[in-house]
Every structure is written in C-alpha cells, then in structure tokens.
Design a protein around this motif. Structure first.
Motif, PDB file in Angstrom:
ATOM      1  N   ASN A  48       0.861  -1.184   0.000  1.00 11.44           N
ATOM      2  CA  ASN A  48       0.000   0.000   0.000  1.00 11.44           C
ATOM      3  C   ASN A  48       0.898   1.236   0.000  1.00 11.44           C
ATOM      4  O   ASN A  48       2.120   1.137  -0.080  1.00 11.44           O
ATOM      5  CB  ASN A  48      -0.942  -0.011   1.216  1.00 11.44           C
TER       6      ASN A  48
ATOM      7  N   SER B 236       2.168   6.685   9.268  1.00 13.84           N
ATOM      8  CA  SER B 236       0.713   6.640   9.291  1.00 13.84           C
ATOM      9  C   SER B 236       0.196   6.082  10.615  1.00 13.84           C
ATOM     10  O   SER B 236      -0.574   5.118  10.647  1.00 13.84           O
ATOM     11  CB  SER B 236       0.189   5.786   8.121  1.00 13.84           C
TER      12      SER B 236
ATOM     13  N   GLN C 216      -0.727  10.091   6.920  1.00 11.82           N
ATOM     14  CA  GLN C 216      -0.813   9.573   5.556  1.00 11.82           C
ATOM     15  C   GLN C 216      -2.177   8.994   5.209  1.00 11.82           C
ATOM     16  O   GLN C 216      -2.503   8.859   4.035  1.00 11.82           O
ATOM     17  CB  GLN C 216       0.276   8.502   5.359  1.00 11.82           C
ATOM     18  N   THR C 217      -2.998   8.665   6.199  1.00 10.91           N
ATOM     19  CA  THR C 217      -4.267   7.993   5.931  1.00 10.91           C
ATOM     20  C   THR C 217      -5.377   8.652   6.741  1.00 10.91           C
ATOM     21  O   THR C 217      -5.269   8.772   7.966  1.00 10.91           O
ATOM     22  CB  THR C 217      -4.180   6.501   6.303  1.00 10.91           C
TER      23      THR C 217
ATOM     24  N   GLU D 221      -8.289  10.755   0.027  1.00 10.12           N
ATOM     25  CA  GLU D 221      -6.855  10.622  -0.210  1.00 10.12           C
ATOM     26  C   GLU D 221      -6.102  11.807   0.390  1.00 10.12           C
ATOM     27  O   GLU D 221      -6.363  12.956   0.027  1.00 10.12           O
ATOM     28  CB  GLU D 221      -6.560  10.540  -1.710  1.00 10.12           C
TER      29      GLU D 221
END
Length: 385
Positions: free
Chosen positions: A15, A96, A120-121, A278
C-alpha cells in the motif's frame, strides 16, 4: 543516524505506507545510516525479516473486522519500549500512526526520544464508509492526541494540513512524496497489451488501487456507460466481487506491482481515481510520470497534484455524474490527451525520492533539536546524543 521506523503495515502488505517506507529505507541504506522496522505480524505470519539496512521486528496482531489483511498490533507499550531501548534510535519515525503508532509514541515519550509522525491515511473518515459513523470523532480524538505527542507531524497536502490544524494538531510541516520516473515512463507503453485489453481499438481508461469502500469504487460502475472506451481495473480488495458483477465488460487484472504495474499504467489513455479520502494519492503521480492524464475528485491530495485542464480534470466527488462526464470528455479528445500527458510528465520530472528523502532527514534533525530544547527534556538516546 539510527532511525526506528514504526509502521502500521509493511511487506508483504502493499500500500502507500509500505511504498513510502521502502523508499525511505533505501535512502537510509544508501547514506550509511542504521534503521529498524517495527510492524504488526502480517496475515499468515510470513514476511521479510530485513529490508535494506533494516531488520524487521514483527509484533502480535489481529485482523481488522471484515478486512483481515489489515493488521492491528496488540503489543503493549512495555514491549515497544524494550525494543526501542535495545536499538537506541536517534529518532522514531511513525508511519501513518494510529494503533501501533499510539503505542509507539507513548513508548518514545517515556524514553524522551524525538518523534516524527507521518500523517498519511484519513482513517477517521473511513468509519462512515464501514457503517460505523459513531467512531469518527473517537478516531479524530486519537489522531489529535497521538500527533500532539510527536515533535514534528508531516502532512502530504494542503488539505491534510488544514484538516489536522482544524482538529488541533500542532507542529505541522509539509512533506510530499517522490515518484520513480525511470520506472514510470511513457516508453513502457505496450501495444500488444493494449490490443489484448481493447481489441477494437477503444481508449483505455484505467484505475489502480485498493478495491474497498473508502475508495468509493462503486462510482467506477458508472463507467460501464462510456462510449468508445474499455475500463481496466488494477488491484484487489473486498469490493472486487461487487464490481465484477457491475462491470462485466471491464478487465480486472488483480494486484500488479513493479514493472508490470508501470507497463500497465503507461498503457492507459487516461487514469481515473474516485476516492475522496486521499491525503496525497501517489497513483496520480505515477500516472503523470507515465504520461497519462488524470480524472480525480476535487478533494484531498489530488487538488495539489492535478492542474485543471492541463494535466487532468477534477470533479465534485458528491456528483458522480460529473465524474462520468469528465471521463467521457477525455475519451472523446485524443489530441487533448496527448498534450495533457506531456504536461503531466513534465510536472513530476523533478519529484525524485532522493530529494524527498533528503527533506525528511532535515525533519529528523528538526525533531532531535526540538526534543533537546523542549522544557523538561533530557538528551536523546543514541549516537546523536
């Protein structure tokens, strides 16, 4: 420098978090630094024991309900503290962070270690997509509390910066992502592959990513009505079965990586993305490096990456019919696609991972200096102390 990399996921799980970590470890290796990766055990318990200079320490984990490939660490603060004490890092990099990251940031604080947290997420917003809207505020509270303990929080986009600032997260700085322009290159365009995908010569509309609710992949079903196009979907995930039923004429390749992914990307005529959560969207940079224009939501990371009408188009994610219309307009205009693809390649030409990782090393030093100068803090452990 000695760097402890704490990751919510790592190889063999592929990912965006894993991809970024691999590039960071490669940079640390090339520059002669030392590192360790601390991460949950993958499903089935198999994964590499080392990547580059970094040994990989696996912690006990359980699967996320309904998505067993996503692992959640059940390690205690004491366990992570002992690992950090043994390694004596100069800085702890939290990739993350959420579950294991919460454990690790408290362990690092107890040891007075500098921490750099990489946001990041947008996990809190996933709650509603997985039928648990009551959990969103709880998760935002976790994000705020976790990042407030970090010396530096790095965000990948303007949207992410504004979002975390709104939720009260301090000490924010911007850190983007690099792209491998040697691997992702228009010259990888494969005419034999295109002929297999679209034997009637249709324009190829491609998607690359996880097939899951948080990516709003149900909007891909609208593209079944495209005229003069063949849809190619690269990736896997819990929504694949529903998509295959909704898109019987689409090509589903499953997961692709490495050169196979780069060849597929360069063989698209346009790249589409429908996820509106995103924080960055690395696949957009990979499409641009491949000379492929993009259609993506006007929210989050894509807003910084797509130059409207020049390297692609943005659409309102709450108006899926606008998504369809934008994609159809790109399919119908081959001349614009060629021009936009050239602009897209130029836009990312200088975004190398070496440059991005050099910036990260600067943020490591900033975190170390911040920790040394903070009231009540002693010196950091490790070679820099």
């Amino acid at each position: 420098m000695r760097v402890a990399l704490v990751a919510e996921s790592f190889l063999p799980h592929a990912n965006g978090v894993t991809h970024s970590l691999m590039r960071v470890i490669e940079h640390l290796t090339q520059q002669g630094h030392e590192a360790i990766v601390i991460t949950p055990d993958p499903r089935g318990g198999h994964g590499p024991v080392r990547y580059g200079v970094a040994p990989v320490v696996r912690l006990p984990s359980v699967g996320w309900p309904g998505y067993p490939e996503v692992r959640v660490s059940v390690a205690t603060v004491g366990r992570v503290t002992r690992i950090l004490e043994d390694f004596t890092p100069d800085v702890v990099h939290l990739a993350s962070p959420l579950m294991l990251g919460w454990t690790a940031v408290r362990a690092a604080a107890a040891l007075n270690l500098p921490t750099v947290a990489i946001y990041q997420t947008e996990v809190p917003s996933y709650a509603a997509r997985y039928h648990a809207p009551w959990g969103e505020q709880l998760l935002w509270n976790r994000v705020r509390d976790l990042h407030s303990l970090a010396d530096v929080t790095l965000v990948p986009s303007t949207h992410a910066h504004d979002q975390l600032a709104h939720h009260g997260v301090p000490r924010l700085s911007r850190w983007g992502r690099g792209v491998d322009t040697r691997r992702f290159d228009p010259r990888r365009r494969d005419h034999d592959l295109r002929a297999r995908w679209a034997p009637a010569g249709e324009a190829i509309v491609g998607y690359v990513g996880r097939l899951a609710p948080e990516k709003r992949v149900e909007h891909l079903a609208l593209l079944a009505r495209l005229r003069g196009a063949r849809l190619v979907i690269v990736g896997d995930g819990p929504s694949r079965g529903e998509l295959e039923q909704a898109l019987p004429d689409a090509v589903f390749t499953g997961f692709l990586g490495g050169d196979a992914l780069a060849t597929a990307m360069a063989s698209f005529d346009t790249f589409v993305h429908c996820g509106d959560l995103e924080t960055f969207c690395q696949t957009i940079q990979e499409a641009h490096a491949s000379g492929v224009p993009v259609v993506a939501p006007r929210r989050g990371g894509p807003v910084d990456l797509v130059e409207e009408g020049v390297t692609g188009y943005l659409y309102d994610p709450d108006r899926p019919e606008e998504f369809f219309a934008r994609v159809q307009s790109v399919v119908d205009d081959a001349e614009w696609r060629d021009r936009a693809g050239a602009h897209a390649r130029d836009a990312v030409r200088d975004r190398t991972w070496d440059r991005i990782c050099d910036q990260l090393m600067g943020y490591y030093e900033e975190a170390i200096d911040t920790r040394r100068g903070a009231p009540g803090h002693g010196m950091a452990l490790g070679a820099s102390a």
